[in-house]
Design a protein around this motif. Structure first.
Motif, PDB file in Angstrom:
ATOM      1  N   ILE A 101       0.731  -1.273   0.117  1.00 26.84           N
ATOM      2  CA  ILE A 101      -0.018   0.245  -0.129  1.00 26.84           C
ATOM      3  C   ILE A 101       0.852   1.340   0.164  1.00 26.84           C
ATOM      4  O   ILE A 101       0.638   2.417  -0.605  1.00 26.84           O
ATOM      5  CB  ILE A 101      -0.863   0.010   1.283  1.00 26.84           C
ATOM      6  N   ASN A 102       1.915   1.299   0.596  1.00 28.54           N
ATOM      7  CA  ASN A 102       2.887   2.377   1.088  1.00 28.54           C
ATOM      8  C   ASN A 102       4.083   2.160   0.195  1.00 28.54           C
ATOM      9  O   ASN A 102       4.765   1.306   0.094  1.00 28.54           O
ATOM     10  CB  ASN A 102       3.303   2.471   2.492  1.00 28.54           C
ATOM     11  N   THR A 103       4.298   3.305  -0.665  1.00 31.87           N
ATOM     12  CA  THR A 103       5.502   3.348  -1.425  1.00 31.87           C
ATOM     13  C   THR A 103       6.776   3.008  -0.828  1.00 31.87           C
ATOM     14  O   THR A 103       7.431   2.334  -1.326  1.00 31.87           O
ATOM     15  CB  THR A 103       5.520   4.990  -2.030  1.00 31.87           C
ATOM     16  N   GLY A 104       7.024   3.646   0.497  1.00 37.72           N
ATOM     17  CA  GLY A 104       8.177   3.295   1.109  1.00 37.72           C
ATOM     18  C   GLY A 104       8.325   2.053   1.413  1.00 37.72           C
ATOM     19  O   GLY A 104       9.738   1.364   1.133  1.00 37.72           O
ATOM     20  N   VAL A 105       7.150   1.200   1.971  1.00 37.04           N
ATOM     21  CA  VAL A 105       7.431  -0.281   2.178  1.00 37.04           C
ATOM     22  C   VAL A 105       7.804  -1.052   0.974  1.00 37.04           C
ATOM     23  O   VAL A 105       8.596  -1.973   0.873  1.00 37.04           O
ATOM     24  CB  VAL A 105       6.191  -0.831   2.733  1.00 37.04           C
ATOM     25  N   ALA A 106       7.021  -0.753  -0.239  1.00 41.94           N
ATOM     26  CA  ALA A 106       7.562  -1.369  -1.469  1.00 41.94           C
ATOM     27  C   ALA A 106       8.846  -1.223  -1.935  1.00 41.94           C
ATOM     28  O   ALA A 106       9.386  -2.235  -1.944  1.00 41.94           O
ATOM     29  CB  ALA A 106       6.495  -0.827  -2.383  1.00 41.94           C
ATOM     30  N   LEU A 107       9.384  -0.074  -1.814  1.00 40.89           N
ATOM     31  CA  LEU A 107      10.650   0.126  -2.195  1.00 40.89           C
ATOM     32  C   LEU A 107      11.791  -0.439  -1.409  1.00 40.89           C
ATOM     33  O   LEU A 107      12.834  -0.812  -1.800  1.00 40.89           O
ATOM     34  CB  LEU A 107      11.070   1.636  -2.234  1.00 40.89           C
ATOM     35  N   ALA A 108      11.457  -0.749  -0.075  1.00 40.80           N
ATOM     36  CA  ALA A 108      12.353  -1.343   0.805  1.00 40.80           C
ATOM     37  C   ALA A 108      12.180  -2.909   0.823  1.00 40.80           C
ATOM     38  O   ALA A 108      13.275  -3.606   0.918  1.00 40.80           O
ATOM     39  CB  ALA A 108      11.813  -0.973   2.149  1.00 40.80           C
ATOM     40  N   ILE A 130       8.411   2.956  -8.430  1.00 40.20           N
ATOM     41  CA  ILE A 130       8.099   1.540  -8.202  1.00 40.20           C
ATOM     42  C   ILE A 130       8.631   0.616  -8.972  1.00 40.20           C
ATOM     43  O   ILE A 130       9.430  -0.372  -8.645  1.00 40.20           O
ATOM     44  CB  ILE A 130       6.648   1.335  -7.285  1.00 40.20           C
ATOM     45  N   THR A 131       7.980   0.498 -10.059  1.00 37.20           N
ATOM     46  CA  THR A 131       8.188  -0.508 -11.169  1.00 37.20           C
ATOM     47  C   THR A 131       9.620   0.219 -11.989  1.00 37.20           C
ATOM     48  O   THR A 131      10.081  -0.833 -12.713  1.00 37.20           O
ATOM     49  CB  THR A 131       7.267  -0.449 -12.397  1.00 37.20           C
ATOM     50  N   GLN A 132      10.371   1.123 -11.698  1.00 30.47           N
ATOM     51  CA  GLN A 132      11.670   1.428 -11.963  1.00 30.47           C
ATOM     52  C   GLN A 132      12.898   1.146 -11.329  1.00 30.47           C
ATOM     53  O   GLN A 132      13.793   1.414 -11.725  1.00 30.47           O
ATOM     54  CB  GLN A 132      11.344   2.989 -12.458  1.00 30.47           C
ATOM     55  N   GLN A 133      12.388   0.571 -10.165  1.00 29.03           N
ATOM     56  CA  GLN A 133      13.671   0.110  -9.258  1.00 29.03           C
ATOM     57  C   GLN A 133      14.480  -0.650  -9.770  1.00 29.03           C
ATOM     58  O   GLN A 133      15.865  -0.526  -9.415  1.00 29.03           O
ATOM     59  CB  GLN A 133      12.967  -0.260  -7.918  1.00 29.03           C
TER      60      GLN A 133
END
Length: 410
Positions: A101-108, A130-133
Motif C-alpha cells: 500500500i505504502n510506497t516506502g514499504v514497497a521500495l524497501a 516503484i516499477t523502475q527500481q
C-alpha cells in the motif's frame, strides 16, 4: 514379470507423494497494512484479494490447485515489510506476492522478491519509481496495476489549474516517500503550467494539528490546497480549515477517497476531489457483480467499501497472476514473469479489461486514459463529472499512446 513387494511399495509411496505434491496449494503472499492509519486501504485490498481467490478456487483453482493466501500485516512500516518479504520467500515459499500500500514499504521490501526471482504485483502503492527500481536489471520482477503518481499528479494540476482556473495553489504533503515523491511530481506538473506553488508545506504521520501549515497557505493567498498524504492526516487538513474558518477546495491524490478521511473530516471533507481508477457504482456487469459480492461477503459499514480503489485493484491483481500461472503452466517465477509480460488472453477485471497489460519493458497496467475524478459527496465518493459517469459503462482499456495532463500544455 515379477516385482518385489519392496519395489511396489516404494513405487506406490512415490506416486502418492507425487499426487500430494501436485495437489499442494499455490501460495500467494498478501502484504499490506491491516492495522493503523493505512488500514482502510490495506483491509480493502486484502478483502478484494480474498474475494478473487475464493472465486477462482470455487471454479477449480489454477492448474488444478487451490490458491492459498499467506497474509501478513506490514503495519505500513518499512522494516516490517522487509521482515515479511524474507519470511514469505524463505519460509512460506510463495510463488508470488500481491499488495504493498505504502510506497516506502514497497521500495524497501520488493528487492527481496527481485533477488529471489519471484513476481510481485503492486496493487495499490503509486510512487512513480516503484516499477523502475530495477529497470536496469536484466529481468524486472516488479509489476503494478495501480495508477502511478506520474499519471495522478498531472491530473490533480489539470483539475485545479485548467478546469477550475485557480492561479494560486499550496501543496501539503506528508513526510513519507509517498508524500515527498508525490510533492515533487506535483511541482513538475505545475511548472509545465507555468505556475509555482505559493506554499509548500510538510507534515508527519499522526500529526493532528495542521494550523501552522494552513496559516502559511492562507497568508500566501492560496485558492486551493493540493494534497499528497493518507486519510487520517488529510482529515486533519480539512478539520484545520474548518477551525480557521478558511475553506478552499482540496484536490489531491486518490487517497482522499479513504474512509478514514471521509469519516474523520465529516462535513468539512465534502467536495474534495481525487483521481480514481474505480468508483463504487455498478456501471458494468463486472463491477456490479464485484460490488454485490464484496458487500455480501464483508458487510462494510453503510454498504460503502472503505477504499474502493484498493479493493478493486486487489481483486484484479489475483486474476492477473492466475492468468499468468495458467498460461505459463508453471509456478516458477521466471516463467510466470514471462507470461505476465506476454499475456495471450484478456483478463476481465473490475478496473479495466487487461489486454496485454504488460511487456518486458512496461510493467504498468494502467495508463493515463483510465482514471477519472471522484468527489466526496454525502459521505461517499461519486463521479465528479456527469460526463465521466455517463461514459463509465464503456470500459477504458490500456492505451500506451494516451497523453496525460503532464504532456498536454494548454
Amino acid at each position: 514379470m515379477k516385482f518385489s513387494a519392496r519395489w511396489i511399495t516404494a513405487t506406490a509411496l512415490a506416486a502418492a507423494s507425487f499426487a500430494a505434491t501436485a495437489a499442494d496449494p499455490i501460495k500467494i503472499g498478501v502484504s499490506g497494512p491491516f492495522t493503523g492509519g493505512s488500514s482502510s486501504m490495506g483491509v480493502s485490498m486484502r478483502d478484494g484479494v480474498r474475494l478473487a481467490a475464493q472465486e477462482i478456487n470455487k471454479n477449480g483453482g489454477v492448474l488444478g490447485r487451490q490458491i492459498l493466501l499467506v497474509e501478513r500485516d506490514d503495519e505500513a512500516k518499512n522494516e516490517r515489510g522487509v521482515q515479511i518479504a524474507q519470511e514469505l520467500i524463505n519460509r512460506e515459499k510463495v510463488v508470488a506476492t500481491v499488495g504493498f500500500i505504502n510506497t516506502g514499504v514497497a521500495l524497501a521490501a520488493q528487492r527481496f522478491y527481485q533477488d529471489a526471482k519471484i513476481p510481485v504485483m503492486n496493487n495499490v502503492a503509486t510512487g512513480s519509481v516503484i516499477t523502475q527500481q530495477f529497470k536496469d536489471a536484466p529481468e524486472n520482477y516488479v509489476f503494478r496495476n495501480a495508477a502511478h503518481d506520474s499519471i495522478q499528479a498531472p491530473m490533480i494540476v489539470e483539475e485545479a489549474i485548467t478546469r477550475r482556473g485557480f492561479k494560486k495553489v499550496a501543496i501539503l504533503a506528508d513526510s513519507t516517500n509517498y508524500g515527498q515523491l508525490g510533492r515533487a511530481d506535483l511541482e513538475k506538473a505545475l511548472e509545465l503550467k507555468g505556475i509555482k506553488p505559493v506554499a509548500v508545506e510538510k507534515f508527519n504521520i499522526k500529526d493532528v494539528d495542521m494550523t501552522a501549515q494552513l496559516l502559511k497557505a492562507k497568508e500566501a493567498g492560496a485558492e486551493a490546497v493540493l494534497t499528497y498524504g493518507i486519510g487520517p492526516e488529510l482529515a486533519q487538513i480539512a478539520n484545520g480549515m474548518t477551525k480557521l474558518g478558511w475553506k478552499v477546495p482540496m484536490v489531491g491524490s486518490w487517497t482522499l477517497s479513504m474512509a478514514n478521511y471521509i469519516d474523520n473530516a465529516g462535513p468539512g471533507g465534502e467536495g474534495a476531489r481525487m483521481p480514481q481508477t474505480f468508483i463504487q457504482e455498478p456501471t458494468t456487469p463486472k463491477r456490479q457483480s464485484f460490488i454485490v459480492s464484496y458487500l455480501k461477503t464483508f458487510n462494510p459499514k453503510n454498504s460503502r467499501i472503505d477504499s474502493p480503489v484498493s479493493a478493486a485493484q486487489g481483486y484484479d491483481s489475483i486474476y492477473l497472476l492466475a492468468a499468468a500461472i495458467k498460461q505459463a503452466n508453471s509456478i516458477e517465477g521466471p516463467k510466470v514473469k514471462a507470461a505476465l509480460e506476454d499475456l495471450k488472453t484478456p483478463v476481465e477485471g473490475v478496473v479495466t479489461t487487461y489486454n496485454k497489460p504488460f511487456t518486458k519493458t512496461d510493467h504498468e497496467a494502467i495508463t493515463a486514459n483510465i482514471p477519472v475524478f471522484g468527489e466526496v459527496k454525502g459521505q461517499r465518493v461519486v463521479y465528479a463529472y456527469e460526463a465521466d459517469f455517463k461514459a463509465a459503462s464503456e470500459v477504458k482499456v490500456k492505451d500506451v499512446n494516451a497523453k496525460g495532463a503532464l504532456t498536454q500544455k494548454k
